[in-house]
Design a protein around this motif. Structure first.
Motif, PDB file in Angstrom:
ATOM      1  N   GLY A   1       0.802  -1.215   0.000  1.00  0.00           N
ATOM      2  CA  GLY A   1       0.000   0.000   0.000  1.00  0.00           C
ATOM      3  C   GLY A   1       0.833   1.263   0.000  1.00  0.00           C
ATOM      4  N   THR A   2       2.100   1.155   0.452  1.00  0.00           N
ATOM      5  CA  THR A   2       2.978   2.325   0.471  1.00  0.00           C
ATOM      6  C   THR A   2       3.590   2.592  -0.896  1.00  0.00           C
TER       7      THR A   2
ATOM      8  N   ARG B   1      -6.027   0.236   1.300  1.00  0.00           N
ATOM      9  CA  ARG B   1      -5.147   0.382   2.462  1.00  0.00           C
ATOM     10  C   ARG B   1      -5.970   0.581   3.734  1.00  0.00           C
ATOM     11  N   ARG B   2      -7.006   1.384   3.668  1.00  0.00           N
ATOM     12  CA  ARG B   2      -7.839   1.621   4.843  1.00  0.00           C
ATOM     13  C   ARG B   2      -8.584   0.358   5.265  1.00  0.00           C
TER      14      ARG B   2
ATOM     15  N   LEU C   1      -5.342   6.041  -7.442  1.00  0.00           N
ATOM     16  CA  LEU C   1      -4.897   6.383  -6.088  1.00  0.00           C
ATOM     17  C   LEU C   1      -6.032   6.207  -5.085  1.00  0.00           C
ATOM     18  N   TYR C   2      -7.256   6.500  -5.510  1.00  0.00           N
ATOM     19  CA  TYR C   2      -8.401   6.291  -4.615  1.00  0.00           C
ATOM     20  C   TYR C   2      -8.566   4.808  -4.289  1.00  0.00           C
TER      21      TYR C   2
ATOM     22  N   GLU D   1      -5.834   3.764  -1.862  1.00  0.00           N
ATOM     23  CA  GLU D   1      -6.079   4.290  -0.523  1.00  0.00           C
ATOM     24  C   GLU D   1      -7.242   3.568   0.138  1.00  0.00           C
ATOM     25  N   ARG D   2      -8.267   3.261  -0.621  1.00  0.00           N
ATOM     26  CA  ARG D   2      -9.427   2.544  -0.086  1.00  0.00           C
ATOM     27  C   ARG D   2      -9.011   1.149   0.407  1.00  0.00           C
TER      28      ARG D   2
ATOM     29  N   PRO E   1       1.127   3.064  -5.119  1.00  0.00           N
ATOM     30  CA  PRO E   1       0.777   4.333  -5.772  1.00  0.00           C
ATOM     31  C   PRO E   1       1.946   4.992  -6.494  1.00  0.00           C
TER      32      PRO E   1
END
Length: 307
Positions: free
Chosen positions: A246-247, A294-295, A287-288, A291-292, A250
């Motif tokens: 996740g880091t 990852r959360r 990117l969304y 990020e989704r 992107p």
């Protein structure tokens, strides 16, 4: 003593190296004279990978023996990545590198949809919306190219779909095998698939599989494709081992920046304003999605509240 922060930083540096080198490989493929058939470029790309990776894996003491089941899976992965790379290299002969890579970056969206269909991975409406938006951005990039090139402009999209299938297989096999061994054996399987047709059809006049003796510039571009592909994918492999996916995932979108710069310097190609809009939409949607995910992963790992 190496800390976790140091490992993550090194992983980020290696991922940035991949983003710089991957477009260089594409530039070598694009610069290869058209007299060299695409399957011959693929043969050099994977043969050089075998020569580098398998001895390296052996020197590191990694087990190189495979079961019959894994051999079949390597052949399946090799066939998928062969066709995907062949489509992409063919597209590069007619399209700017940045345009082709931008269209290819719908792959995370396709992977998300395939994961939902075949692996029963949960996908909410937000990620489905992001996928739809990302595909819309790809259409903005494809549209002007389709007017000029026709179906050739769809080849990066086909590459993305095939590469998503390749990634699904990789997810399963990477849990059991070292990345070096996995990549080396898949490259060996790719050579088994692509080299025999080149030998059998040598001198046949077949446009697709009649190889030529590389001379002049072709020698250097074919060597460049193989060496840079191997190094860049080693960077990617170790980046994924050192830093959380996740880091660094992107950061892969920085490949578009490298592709634009190399395409402009080497071939005088520069994206049109409409293409830039499409690229921005694809990157934002991607990117969304990252990020989704990852959360959701962080939420799944969080300790349960006390009763």
């Amino acid at each position: 003593m190496t800390t976790r922060t140091d490992q993550t930083t090194l992983g980020i540096v290696l991922m940035l190296g991949f983003c710089i080198l991957a477009p260089v490989m594409d530039a070598f493929a694009k610069a290869t004279p058209e007299i060299v058939p695409v399957p011959q470029i693929l043969a050099f790309r994977f043969a050089i990978q075998v020569v580098i990776l398998l001895p390296l894996a052996a020197a590191m003491g990694l087990a190189l023996r495979v079961t019959w089941r894994d051999a079949a899976l390597h052949l399946a992965r090799a066939g998928t990545v062969l066709v995907a790379t062949g489509f992409f290299f063919t597209a590069l002969r007619y399209m700017p590198i940045a345009d082709a890579i931008s269209i290819f970056f719908v792959e995370p969206f396709i992977l998300t949809l395939l994961g939902a269909l075949f692996l029963s991975e949960p996908v909410g409406w937000r990620r489905l919306t992001a996928c739809a938006v990302g595909f819309g951005g790809a259409l903005l990039v494809i549209r002007p190219s389709f007017a000029d090139l026709g179906a050739v402009s769809l080849l990066p999209l086909a590459t993305a779909a095939l590469f998503a299938v390749y990634m699904l297989m990789t997810r399963s096999m990477s849990q059991r095998l070292s990345p070096l061994v996995l990549q080396g054996h898949t490259a060996l399987a790719a050579c088994v698939l692509v080299i025999p047709p080149l030998i059998w059809l040598d001198g046949s006049g077949a446009t697709l599989f009649d190889p030529v003796w590389p001379e002049g510039r072709a020698r250097w571009t074919l060597l460049g494709v193989g060496v840079v592909a191997t190094i860049s994918h080693l960077f990617l492999t170790f980046a994924l081992r050192l830093a959380p996916a996740g880091t660094i995932a992107p950061l892969q979108y920085l490949e578009i920046v490298g592709a634009t710069l190399i395409g402009y310097l080497a071939f005088g190609d520069f994206p049109t304003p409409l293409t830039w809009v499409g690229i921005a939409i694809i990157v934002a949607a991607g990117l969304y999605v990252f990020e989704r995910e990852r959360r959701l992963e962080a939420r799944a790992k969080a300790p349960a509240p006390p009763p």
